[in-house]
Design a protein around this motif. Sequence first.
Motif, PDB file in Angstrom:
ATOM      1  N   VAL A 261       0.751  -1.135  -0.055  1.00 36.29           N
ATOM      2  CA  VAL A 261      -0.258   0.051  -0.024  1.00 36.29           C
ATOM      3  C   VAL A 261       0.868   1.274  -0.017  1.00 36.29           C
ATOM      4  N   ALA A 262       0.602   2.028  -0.943  1.00 35.22           N
ATOM      5  CA  ALA A 262       1.441   3.158  -0.959  1.00 35.22           C
ATOM      6  C   ALA A 262       0.670   4.207  -0.034  1.00 35.22           C
ATOM      7  N   ARG A 263       1.457   5.091   0.457  1.00 33.12           N
ATOM      8  CA  ARG A 263       1.016   5.912   1.774  1.00 33.12           C
ATOM      9  C   ARG A 263       1.677   7.314   1.766  1.00 33.12           C
ATOM     10  N   GLY A 264       0.910   8.441   1.775  1.00 29.69           N
ATOM     11  CA  GLY A 264       1.550   9.634   1.736  1.00 29.69           C
ATOM     12  C   GLY A 264       1.568  10.223   3.237  1.00 29.69           C
ATOM     13  N   SER A 265       0.566  11.170   3.530  1.00 32.97           N
ATOM     14  CA  SER A 265       0.535  11.532   4.841  1.00 32.97           C
ATOM     15  C   SER A 265      -0.464  11.024   5.584  1.00 32.97           C
ATOM     16  N   GLY A 266      -1.207  10.212   5.015  1.00 28.62           N
ATOM     17  CA  GLY A 266      -2.464   9.472   5.798  1.00 28.62           C
ATOM     18  C   GLY A 266      -3.392  10.325   6.167  1.00 28.62           C
ATOM     19  N   THR A 267      -3.859  11.422   5.382  1.00 32.38           N
ATOM     20  CA  THR A 267      -4.855  12.235   5.689  1.00 32.38           C
ATOM     21  C   THR A 267      -6.289  12.036   4.939  1.00 32.38           C
ATOM     22  N   GLY A 268      -6.171  10.845   3.986  1.00 37.27           N
ATOM     23  CA  GLY A 268      -7.062  10.314   3.319  1.00 37.27           C
ATOM     24  C   GLY A 268      -8.528   9.941   4.096  1.00 37.27           C
ATOM     25  N   LEU A 269      -9.599  10.185   3.671  1.00 41.05           N
ATOM     26  CA  LEU A 269     -10.936  10.162   4.430  1.00 41.05           C
ATOM     27  C   LEU A 269     -11.625   8.896   4.074  1.00 41.05           C
TER      28      LEU A 269
ATOM     29  N   SER B  41      -8.494  21.531   2.015  1.00 40.06           N
ATOM     30  CA  SER B  41      -8.427  21.952   3.278  1.00 40.06           C
ATOM     31  C   SER B  41      -7.396  21.396   4.168  1.00 40.06           C
ATOM     32  N   SER B  42      -6.936  20.211   3.942  1.00 39.65           N
ATOM     33  CA  SER B  42      -5.711  19.550   4.338  1.00 39.65           C
ATOM     34  C   SER B  42      -4.310  19.850   3.916  1.00 39.65           C
ATOM     35  N   GLN B  43      -4.368  20.778   3.017  1.00 40.65           N
ATOM     36  CA  GLN B  43      -3.100  21.199   2.055  1.00 40.65           C
ATOM     37  C   GLN B  43      -1.753  21.326   3.013  1.00 40.65           C
TER      38      GLN B  43
ATOM     39  N   CYS C 134      -1.317  17.263   3.574  1.00 37.59           N
ATOM     40  CA  CYS C 134      -1.439  16.223   2.721  1.00 37.59           C
ATOM     41  C   CYS C 134      -0.253  16.248   1.498  1.00 37.59           C
ATOM     42  N   SER C 135      -0.021  15.022   1.055  1.00 37.66           N
ATOM     43  CA  SER C 135       1.367  15.036   0.047  1.00 37.66           C
ATOM     44  C   SER C 135       0.633  15.189  -1.370  1.00 37.66           C
ATOM     45  N   ILE C 136       1.588  15.502  -2.251  1.00 37.71           N
ATOM     46  CA  ILE C 136       1.172  15.790  -3.440  1.00 37.71           C
ATOM     47  C   ILE C 136       0.916  14.243  -4.000  1.00 37.71           C
TER      48      ILE C 136
ATOM     49  N   GLY D 147      -0.515  11.735  -2.581  1.00 35.24           N
ATOM     50  CA  GLY D 147      -1.872  11.597  -2.117  1.00 35.24           C
ATOM     51  C   GLY D 147      -2.933  12.161  -2.775  1.00 35.24           C
ATOM     52  N   ASN D 148      -2.577  13.517  -3.138  1.00 32.72           N
ATOM     53  CA  ASN D 148      -3.608  14.448  -4.052  1.00 32.72           C
ATOM     54  C   ASN D 148      -3.690  13.709  -5.417  1.00 32.72           C
ATOM     55  N   VAL D 149      -2.563  13.115  -6.118  1.00 34.92           N
ATOM     56  CA  VAL D 149      -2.660  12.527  -7.442  1.00 34.92           C
ATOM     57  C   VAL D 149      -3.524  11.166  -7.068  1.00 34.92           C
TER      58      VAL D 149
ATOM     59  N   ASN E 227      -6.984  12.282  -6.730  1.00 32.45           N
ATOM     60  CA  ASN E 227      -7.499  13.470  -7.392  1.00 32.45           C
ATOM     61  C   ASN E 227      -8.041  14.582  -6.650  1.00 32.45           C
ATOM     62  N   SER E 228      -7.353  14.985  -5.886  1.00 33.75           N
ATOM     63  CA  SER E 228      -7.920  15.828  -5.053  1.00 33.75           C
ATOM     64  C   SER E 228      -8.378  17.043  -5.230  1.00 33.75           C
ATOM     65  N   GLY E 229      -9.609  17.901  -4.549  1.00 33.23           N
ATOM     66  CA  GLY E 229      -9.977  19.060  -4.939  1.00 33.23           C
ATOM     67  C   GLY E 229      -9.793  19.871  -3.874  1.00 33.23           C
TER      68      GLY E 229
HETATM   69  C1  LIG Z   1      -9.047  17.976   7.767  1.00 31.00           C
HETATM   70  C2  LIG Z   1      -9.180  17.250   6.380  1.00 31.00           C
HETATM   71  C3  LIG Z   1      -9.552  18.210   5.394  1.00 31.00           C
HETATM   72  C4  LIG Z   1      -9.510  17.598   4.079  1.00 31.00           C
HETATM   73  N1  LIG Z   1     -10.073  18.376   3.049  1.00 31.00           N
HETATM   74  C5  LIG Z   1      -9.963  17.971   1.744  1.00 31.00           C
HETATM   75  C6  LIG Z   1     -10.244  18.805   0.598  1.00 31.00           C
HETATM   76  O1  LIG Z   1     -10.578  19.987   0.808  1.00 31.00           O
HETATM   77  N2  LIG Z   1     -10.264  18.339  -0.418  1.00 31.00           N
HETATM   78  C7  LIG Z   1      -9.862  16.774  -0.771  1.00 31.00           C
HETATM   79  O2  LIG Z   1      -9.951  16.616  -1.800  1.00 31.00           O
HETATM   80  N3  LIG Z   1      -9.721  16.054   0.297  1.00 31.00           N
HETATM   81  C8  LIG Z   1      -9.517  16.537   1.454  1.00 31.00           C
HETATM   82  N4  LIG Z   1      -9.009  15.619   2.571  1.00 31.00           N
HETATM   83  C9  LIG Z   1      -8.527  14.264   2.253  1.00 31.00           C
HETATM   84  C10 LIG Z   1      -7.146  13.978   2.054  1.00 31.00           C
HETATM   85  O3  LIG Z   1      -6.283  15.269   2.531  1.00 31.00           O
HETATM   86  C11 LIG Z   1      -6.787  14.225   0.491  1.00 31.00           C
HETATM   87  O4  LIG Z   1      -7.595  13.107  -0.024  1.00 31.00           O
HETATM   88  C12 LIG Z   1      -5.346  14.249   0.324  1.00 31.00           C
HETATM   89  O5  LIG Z   1      -5.197  14.212  -1.108  1.00 31.00           O
HETATM   90  C13 LIG Z   1      -4.723  12.837   0.685  1.00 31.00           C
HETATM   91  O6  LIG Z   1      -3.381  13.078   0.597  1.00 31.00           O
HETATM   92  P1  LIG Z   1      -2.229  11.962   1.771  1.00 31.00           P
HETATM   93  O7  LIG Z   1      -1.001  12.300   1.468  1.00 31.00           O
HETATM   94  O8  LIG Z   1      -2.705  12.324   3.153  1.00 31.00           O
HETATM   95  O9  LIG Z   1      -2.770  10.506   1.078  1.00 31.00           O
HETATM   96  P2  LIG Z   1      -2.850   9.340   2.151  1.00 31.00           P
HETATM   97  O10 LIG Z   1      -4.113   9.403   2.820  1.00 31.00           O
HETATM   98  O11 LIG Z   1      -1.643   8.722   2.542  1.00 31.00           O
HETATM   99  O12 LIG Z   1      -3.345   8.191   0.815  1.00 31.00           O
HETATM  100  C14 LIG Z   1      -4.312   8.401   0.017  1.00 31.00           C
HETATM  101  C15 LIG Z   1      -4.520   7.289  -1.244  1.00 31.00           C
HETATM  102  O13 LIG Z   1      -3.643   7.779  -2.113  1.00 31.00           O
HETATM  103  C16 LIG Z   1      -2.635   6.796  -2.309  1.00 31.00           C
HETATM  104  N5  LIG Z   1      -1.206   7.041  -2.300  1.00 31.00           N
HETATM  105  C17 LIG Z   1      -0.482   8.067  -1.481  1.00 31.00           C
HETATM  106  N6  LIG Z   1       0.600   8.434  -2.094  1.00 31.00           N
HETATM  107  C18 LIG Z   1       0.666   7.679  -3.390  1.00 31.00           C
HETATM  108  C19 LIG Z   1       1.758   7.449  -4.350  1.00 31.00           C
HETATM  109  N7  LIG Z   1       2.941   8.315  -4.250  1.00 31.00           N
HETATM  110  N8  LIG Z   1       1.424   6.820  -5.713  1.00 31.00           N
HETATM  111  C20 LIG Z   1       0.314   6.194  -5.515  1.00 31.00           C
HETATM  112  N9  LIG Z   1      -0.594   6.230  -4.554  1.00 31.00           N
HETATM  113  C21 LIG Z   1      -0.432   6.980  -3.489  1.00 31.00           C
HETATM  114  C22 LIG Z   1      -2.949   5.700  -0.982  1.00 31.00           C
HETATM  115  O14 LIG Z   1      -2.610   4.433  -1.235  1.00 31.00           O
HETATM  116  C23 LIG Z   1      -4.243   6.074  -0.704  1.00 31.00           C
HETATM  117  O15 LIG Z   1      -4.998   5.525  -1.671  1.00 31.00           O
HETATM  118  C24 LIG Z   1      -9.231  16.199   3.926  1.00 31.00           C
HETATM  119  C25 LIG Z   1      -8.854  15.192   5.090  1.00 31.00           C
HETATM  120  C26 LIG Z   1      -8.744  15.953   6.212  1.00 31.00           C
HETATM  121  C27 LIG Z   1      -8.307  14.942   7.189  1.00 31.00           C
END
Ligand SMILES: Cc1cc2nc3c(=O)[nH]c(=O)nc-3n(C[C@H](O)[C@H](O)[C@H](O)COP(=O)(O)OP(=O)(O)OC[C@H]3O[C@@H](n4cnc5c(N)ncnc54)[C@H](O)[C@@H]3O)c2cc1C
Lengths: 289, 474
Positions: B67-75, B133-135, B138-140, B142-144, B147-149
């Motif tokens: 499992v790939a993991r960025g910052s773990g902020t996914g919901l 909002s988690s900018q 959260c990692s780029i 994870g955004n990719v 497909n975060s907004g």
């Molecule tokens: C308070 C709060 C507010 C938020 N607001 C928003 C918002 O406004 N808009 C929004 O879209 N989201 C929001 N989120 C959700 C979250 O922050 C996003 O989905 C963010 O992009 C996840 O990034 P991450 O690095 O934490 O990913 P993670 O939670 O670590 O991982 C998310 C997914 O990405 C995969 N992944 C991670 N890194 C890679 C990589 N390098 N290659 C392939 N796959 C990978 C993981 O396997 C997992 O499926 C919010 C979350 C919180 C807690």
Amino acid sequence: MDLTAMAAEMGGDDPLTIEGAGTRGGRTPGVRCVTAPSGIDWIQADEMTVCCGAGTAVDALSMALAEVGQRVALPPGGTVGGALAVGRSGIRRLGDGPVRETLLQARYVDGAGEIVKAGGPTVKNVSGFDVCRLLVGSTGTLGFLGEVILRTKPLPASSQWFVAAAASDPFTLRRTLYHPVSILWNGATAWVLLEGDPADIEEQAVAGELTPVDDPPALPGPHRWSLAVRELQGLTKMAAGPFLAEVGVGIVHHSSPQPERPRDPAAEELRHRVKVAFDPSGRLNPAPS
Amino acid sequence: MISAAVVDDLCAAVGRDRVRTSATELNLYKRDASTMDGSAGVVCFPTTTEEVRQCVLVAGRHATPFVARGSGTGLAGGAVPLDEAIVITTTKMNRILSVDAASCLAWVEPGVLNLDLTKHVAPLGLHFAPDPSSQQSCSIGGNVANNSGGPHCLADGVTSAHVIALEVVLADGQVVMLGGEDPEPDGYDLRGAFVGSEGMFGIATRICVRLSQNAPDVRTMLLDFATVEDGAETVSAIIAAGMVPAALEMMDKLCVQAVEAYIHAGLPTEAAAVLLVEVTGLPHGVAADVVRISAIGKQHGAGTVRIAQDEAERALLWKGRKTAFGAIARIKPNYYLHDTVVPRRKLPEVLNEVYRIVERHDLLVLNVFHAGDGNLHPLLVFDRREPGVMDRVHAAGEEIVRVSIAAGGVLSGEHGIGLEKRDFMPWMFSPVDLAAQAALRFAFDPDGLANPHKVLPSGSSCGDISHVPEGAWI
Ligand SMILES: Cc1cc2nc3c(=O)[nH]c(=O)nc-3n(C[C@H](O)[C@H](O)[C@H](O)COP(=O)(O)OP(=O)(O)OC[C@H]3O[C@@H](n4cnc5c(N)ncnc54)[C@H](O)[C@@H]3O)c2cc1C
């Protein structure tokens, strides 16, 4: 829109091709040819979406949208399905973005004659994998588009082409103008398309030393190069013959074909696997024999 | 327990100090920001593409999922490992590799935090448009993957519109470049297919993003309404009038009250709803839009129209929007954030339905959402220690998703499907539609080792078996 007739027509296991208006390369010769339905199902200006058959003419769609103050970022001419399947942008890409951003939902018919839905009807959607992105630019080799929901945008208050002063550098213009819709450059002269509030356009034109013109120049040839944005600066040395480059985008309209680009074998293998996964029998738009 | 052989091989791949197996760490990495738990077998921290590749090869050799993991902020539980999977964390791959201001693009490693990139390019007059909002955290990468907004994606588009190339390690260890710096790379748009693939198509190791010009002029307005309907109808009317503001956000009464108590920005706490509208661009267009939006608001019964007079006031209004999650802690200790999209014109009707559902389940809801694109974020607040409350939270959540779909909406606008909504996918897609998505996954990862059991419900994919983790809500 009912796609059962299209799906029925696509039954069987013989090779198939699809044709819209034939303006973008058209069908594979010598292969049974089908068409997609045409017509606009609905336009929702307050949602900025439209639903139509893939066989709908882009120009007819644009006219209908203009009546409600909207437009769609597809290059003019041909059909909606053709524009999406080929996926090539028009000369407004700097402002409009690529064609792939336009498609929200597609209902297509696959090689087994099944009607498949990809994406969703709303302007924002991340439910499941993005099969829509894959379909745009796939030249009908993964499925034949039947009905699509597209993102539209409001028509600008005002829109004007300009020619830049003789000494001006198009790459500087790209940075100093705010959100130009197009900057075209032939190695000597630059043309600029600005849209928005008329007073803003006027101020930008003064600041950028731009003179209004009626139209952009004609494209110098049928060929299309795809270069990294920064490579354009070396274009005058690289490209013999007339060209018109889209500054900030990297597309170059040219009289001769683009020199061969290096290929990534791993990406090619992956593309092949995608094709096989979607169309195992290879019956959709086979390469001409 | 994961086998010692896997751990040894991972140590050989990335070094012993970057492989963790302690109970504390495995506990930390078995969840993301959702309410779900899984089980991590081992956690590793590669620093280069080659090390990611080695980790993936180890997974393949031992037929162990990763499992790939960025910052773990996914919901949505996307990064929650199941079955003692290998967690491959990108936090140590956090370098901004290059910035090309003239071309408006940058290459970054996947662990770069979203806001760090924007801060880095700010002196150049540029920014990275997707602004969840988690900018800050959260990692780029994870955004990719999701497909975060964010609030400013109304005019600018979500992550997919801002990613032009990706270096990806596939599940078989091949390294492949998807998309490219040139605008029309050959063949299928595999870059587009990868964005939003939630870690199931491989691991992105380098990302080329598009940077956007900062707007010369910005005006931020706050409009308050006596009813939620008036606020929601104003949203539709603004769009119907041919304007696309940079951001168009809505907060309802309970949310405004919570935020006001937290930041003291002088927000109208008696209003049923407030709209936060931001228009950006060139001065004349911005000024014209401010006038038109004020007029549309008034026509729809806006009480006051507050226009931020300076950057400090603008920052304060945005702080209200962005701290909503912090503010709610004053009401109840726990929250469950939902994410669906409905057609804008359905906002009043669906919001009312949300209030009724929540009342039926004896819960509290705050609404703070991207109204401009119909992206609802009902935030259910509760106290986990209350017996039976989780069942009510889940039941209400499921009903909210159902009414959104019934209104012509979709399952998720930006948080993704992950585990959370995996089994709701058939509400939106037929078996044939799901088979096409499974085919795409199969092309990228025939053995199904990359983040299995997510997104696609069991039965739609080639060989994925249903598996419900402990404590998960499916
Ligand atoms: C308070 C709060 C507010 C938020 N607001 C928003 C918002 O406004 N808009 C929004 O879209 N989201 C929001 N989120 C959700 C979250 O922050 C996003 O989905 C963010 O992009 C996840 O990034 P991450 O690095 O934490 O990913 P993670 O939670 O670590 O991982 C998310 C997914 O990405 C995969 N992944 C991670 N890194 C890679 C990589 N390098 N290659 C392939 N796959 C990978 C993981 O396997 C997992 O499926 C919010 C979350 C919180 C807690």
